[in-house]
Design a protein around this motif. Structure first.
Motif, PDB file in Angstrom:
ATOM      1  N   HIS A 144       0.803  -1.326   0.030  1.00 37.58           N
ATOM      2  CA  HIS A 144       0.117   0.057   0.024  1.00 37.58           C
ATOM      3  C   HIS A 144       0.749   1.250   0.047  1.00 37.58           C
ATOM      4  O   HIS A 144       0.406   2.216   0.137  1.00 37.58           O
ATOM      5  N   ALA A 145       2.096   1.209  -0.344  1.00 35.28           N
ATOM      6  CA  ALA A 145       2.983   2.404  -0.268  1.00 35.28           C
ATOM      7  C   ALA A 145       2.712   3.540  -1.180  1.00 35.28           C
ATOM      8  O   ALA A 145       2.726   4.678  -0.833  1.00 35.28           O
ATOM      9  N   PHE A 146       2.006   3.221  -2.195  1.00 37.22           N
ATOM     10  CA  PHE A 146       1.691   4.088  -3.158  1.00 37.22           C
ATOM     11  C   PHE A 146       0.465   4.417  -3.426  1.00 37.22           C
ATOM     12  O   PHE A 146      -0.075   4.803  -4.435  1.00 37.22           O
ATOM     13  N   ARG A 147      -0.365   4.142  -2.336  1.00 37.15           N
ATOM     14  CA  ARG A 147      -1.726   4.217  -2.480  1.00 37.15           C
ATOM     15  C   ARG A 147      -2.317   5.638  -2.783  1.00 37.15           C
ATOM     16  O   ARG A 147      -3.414   5.804  -3.755  1.00 37.15           O
ATOM     17  N   ASP A 148      -1.702   6.579  -2.457  1.00 32.06           N
ATOM     18  CA  ASP A 148      -2.207   8.071  -2.596  1.00 32.06           C
ATOM     19  C   ASP A 148      -1.720   8.622  -3.697  1.00 32.06           C
ATOM     20  O   ASP A 148      -1.921   9.864  -4.242  1.00 32.06           O
ATOM     21  N   LEU A 149      -0.894   7.871  -4.788  1.00 32.19           N
ATOM     22  CA  LEU A 149      -0.084   8.533  -5.931  1.00 32.19           C
ATOM     23  C   LEU A 149      -0.741   8.390  -7.040  1.00 32.19           C
ATOM     24  O   LEU A 149      -0.537   7.863  -8.111  1.00 32.19           O
ATOM     25  N   GLY A 150      -2.226   8.514  -6.990  1.00 33.77           N
ATOM     26  CA  GLY A 150      -2.967   8.142  -8.348  1.00 33.77           C
ATOM     27  C   GLY A 150      -2.547   9.044  -9.362  1.00 33.77           C
ATOM     28  O   GLY A 150      -2.895   8.978 -10.784  1.00 33.77           O
ATOM     29  N   ARG A 151      -1.939  10.324  -9.333  1.00 36.20           N
ATOM     30  CA  ARG A 151      -1.328  11.175 -10.498  1.00 36.20           C
ATOM     31  C   ARG A 151       0.082  10.790 -10.797  1.00 36.20           C
ATOM     32  O   ARG A 151       0.661  11.708 -11.652  1.00 36.20           O
ATOM     33  N   LEU A 152       0.788  10.014 -10.253  1.00 38.10           N
ATOM     34  CA  LEU A 152       2.303   9.817 -10.490  1.00 38.10           C
ATOM     35  C   LEU A 152       2.477   9.435 -12.007  1.00 38.10           C
ATOM     36  O   LEU A 152       1.689   8.601 -12.450  1.00 38.10           O
ATOM     37  N   MET A 153       3.330   9.942 -12.502  1.00 35.75           N
ATOM     38  CA  MET A 153       3.598   9.823 -14.024  1.00 35.75           C
ATOM     39  C   MET A 153       4.926   9.110 -14.250  1.00 35.75           C
ATOM     40  O   MET A 153       5.275   8.427 -15.223  1.00 35.75           O
ATOM     41  N   THR A 154       5.710   9.381 -13.160  1.00 39.45           N
ATOM     42  CA  THR A 154       7.279   8.733 -13.582  1.00 39.45           C
ATOM     43  C   THR A 154       7.628   8.224 -12.145  1.00 39.45           C
ATOM     44  O   THR A 154       7.527   8.791 -10.992  1.00 39.45           O
ATOM     45  N   LEU A 155       7.959   6.696 -11.886  1.00 38.52           N
ATOM     46  CA  LEU A 155       8.673   6.040 -11.003  1.00 38.52           C
ATOM     47  C   LEU A 155      10.093   5.413 -11.386  1.00 38.52           C
ATOM     48  O   LEU A 155       9.868   4.697 -11.979  1.00 38.52           O
ATOM     49  N   TYR A 156      10.924   5.787 -10.513  1.00 42.02           N
ATOM     50  CA  TYR A 156      12.422   5.149 -10.549  1.00 42.02           C
ATOM     51  C   TYR A 156      12.586   4.133  -9.620  1.00 42.02           C
ATOM     52  O   TYR A 156      12.825   4.946  -8.395  1.00 42.02           O
ATOM     53  N   LEU A 157      12.874   3.134  -9.715  1.00 38.66           N
ATOM     54  CA  LEU A 157      13.236   2.186  -8.609  1.00 38.66           C
ATOM     55  C   LEU A 157      14.330   1.371  -9.060  1.00 38.66           C
ATOM     56  O   LEU A 157      14.737   0.538  -8.463  1.00 38.66           O
ATOM     57  N   PHE A 158      15.218   1.531 -10.141  1.00 41.44           N
ATOM     58  CA  PHE A 158      16.284   0.948 -10.580  1.00 41.44           C
ATOM     59  C   PHE A 158      17.527   1.063  -9.389  1.00 41.44           C
ATOM     60  O   PHE A 158      17.544   2.065  -8.924  1.00 41.44           O
TER      61      PHE A 158
END
Length: 477
Positions: A220-234
């Protein structure tokens, strides 16, 4: 009319001169002060050891970067009520007074980056900066974010926290940043992303978490990020990522997950399925384990590739091993996804296991019915003679009878030959052998086909004579 116009022009010139004098007259030494396009006090790279006194109160922009300023005292800029931009980056700041920026209600940009000794910031430091929209705290050596550090910064849109030494993301740290659009957290030592780390970031557009030590992301870490367009986890330590964590990212367009030790087993199926329906741009996800899939892109695998289960050795997250055990010991405890049905259970066994693909226990003969294992070498290096060494599975000849081992697994008794006339005649063999009666004709094909089945009952006797008598009696069968 002309006289009035001339007087107005002189008055305007006088006012402008007075304004310029107010800015230029008190300008500190080693600084340059000017009022176009905004009233500015600029003192970069002058070797200053402290905030210079006498900064014009009308200053809207103050540039103090590239010096050796070690601290900012309380109310150091309180006289500059119109200040909107303050640059203090690339100094030697080790301490900020909790009231260092008190009274700067109009401040919009604050740059404190590249101060390697600034390892902690008091939670009250940014209180009252209600118009602040850009805050630079990158490359500051920060090891933690104090609770309430960003409280009240409702207008903040850009927050730079990269290249520090952050070791955790406390719950609700960014809760008040409802207008934040860019959050930079890369280049830290963050080991995990907890459930409430990004709570309240409803406007976030870009989240950079690469080059950390993230090994786990809460579903549930990204539950509030409904507008997120870019996610970097590399460039983290992720071996798995719950698809549930990505499900709320309805606006996501750019996803980077490469350079992680991905384990491509049954637990990767939800992520694999999510990536197949993702319509944005995503990086490759090269598998690290199992060895047969090493280097292959998770997105390009098939469902049948994601079978079995790979467990991680206790020695560390980067030393995984394939699970498996002999059939008589049973497989070790595995996650539920490894055992959804019989097929999945079989898929985690090592090659060469006696279990079949349908059932991990199928193919294992009961202890009393299984034939003896392949002959082990004897102590003297020669293979011992066994009961079933003769062509028909009977005891060896009478010359080899002495010393014949009589103990051992009892062979299974097969059914009657299809060529027998009746099953009762087939059962007469042992009785006839016991009675000693019977005729000849022991060399025909039918007798040969029945002899192995009937001799099984006499094999434990270890008597060559009994076998010979039985051979003569079976002519009738």
């Amino acid at each position: 009319m002309k006289r009035a116009s001339a007087r107005g022009s002189r008055l305007l010139a006088w006012v402008l001169w007075l304004q310029a004098w107010r800015v230029a007259a008190p300008c500190p030494g080693a600084c340059v002060c000017y009022n176009e396009p905004k009233v500015t006090t600029s003192c970069p790279q002058q070797g200053l050891l402290a905030v210079p006194p006498g900064i014009p109160a009308a200053s809207q922009r103050i540039f103090l970067h590239g010096n050796r300023i070690a601290q900012v005292p309380a109310a150091g800029f309180s006289a500059c009520r119109n200040l909107t931009i303050l640059w203090l980056h690339s100094n030697a700041l080790a301490r900020l007074d909790a009231a260092a920026f008190a009274g700067l209600a109009l401040l919009e940009q604050l740059d404190l980056s590249d101060n390697a000794q600034l390892r902690a910031v008091d939670p009250a430091t940014f209180q009252g900066l209600s118009r602040l929209h850009t805050l630079h705290l990158d490359r500051c050596g920060l090891q933690e974010l104090a609770p309430g550090l960003f409280r009240g910064l409702a207008a903040l849109q850009y927050l730079y926290l990269q290249d520090n030494g952050l070791q955790a993301l406390p719950d609700d740290t960014f809760r008040d940043l409802g207008n934040l659009t860019h959050l930079f957290l890369h280049g830290n030592r963050i080991p995990s992303v907890p459930e409430r780390a990004f709570r309240g970031l409803h406007s976030l557009d870009r989240l950079l978490l690469h080059q950390n030590r993230v090994a786990r992301v809460h579903p549930h870490a990204f539950r509030d990020l409904g507008r997120l367009m870019t996610l970097y986890l590399f460039a983290n330590n992720l071996s798995a990522l719950p698809a549930e964590a990505l499900a709320p990212l309805r606006a996501l367009q750019y996803l980077r997950l490469n350079d992680n030790p991905w384990v491509c087993d049954c637990r990767a199926r939800p992520l694999w399925a999510w990536l197949r329906q993702f319509r944005g741009s995503s990086s490759e996800l090269p598998c690290s384990l199992p060895a047969r899939l090493a280097g292959r892109d998770l997105k390009r695998l098939t469902a049948s590739d994601l079978e079995g289960c790979v467990a991680t050795a206790a020695a560390g997250p980067h030393r995984p091993m394939r699970t498996g055990a002999p059939a008589d010991e049973g497989p070790p405890a595995l996650p539920k996804c490894c055992q959804p049905d019989g097929a999945a259970k079989a898929s985690v066994l090592e090659a060469g296991s006696p279990a079949s693909a349908g059932n991990a226990l199928k193919g294992r003969a009961p202890p009393g019915d299984s034939p003896p294992p392949p002959h082990p070498p004897a102590a003297n290096g020669s293979r011992p003679r066994q009961i079933n060494d003769s062509p028909f599975g009977t005891a060896p000849s009478s010359a080899e009878s002495p010393g014949l081992p009589t103990a051992g697994p009892r062979p299974r008794r097969p059914g009657c030959s299809r060529k027998n006339r009746t099953r009762s005649q087939c059962r007469l063999g042992p009785q006839a052998g016991a009675g000693g009666g019977g005729g000849g004709g022991g060399g025909d094909a039918e007798g040969a086909g029945t002899a192995p089945a009937l001799a099984c009952g006499l094999a434990p006797l270890g008597l060559g004579l009994a076998a010979l008598v039985l051979w003569t009696v079976l002519g009738a069968c």
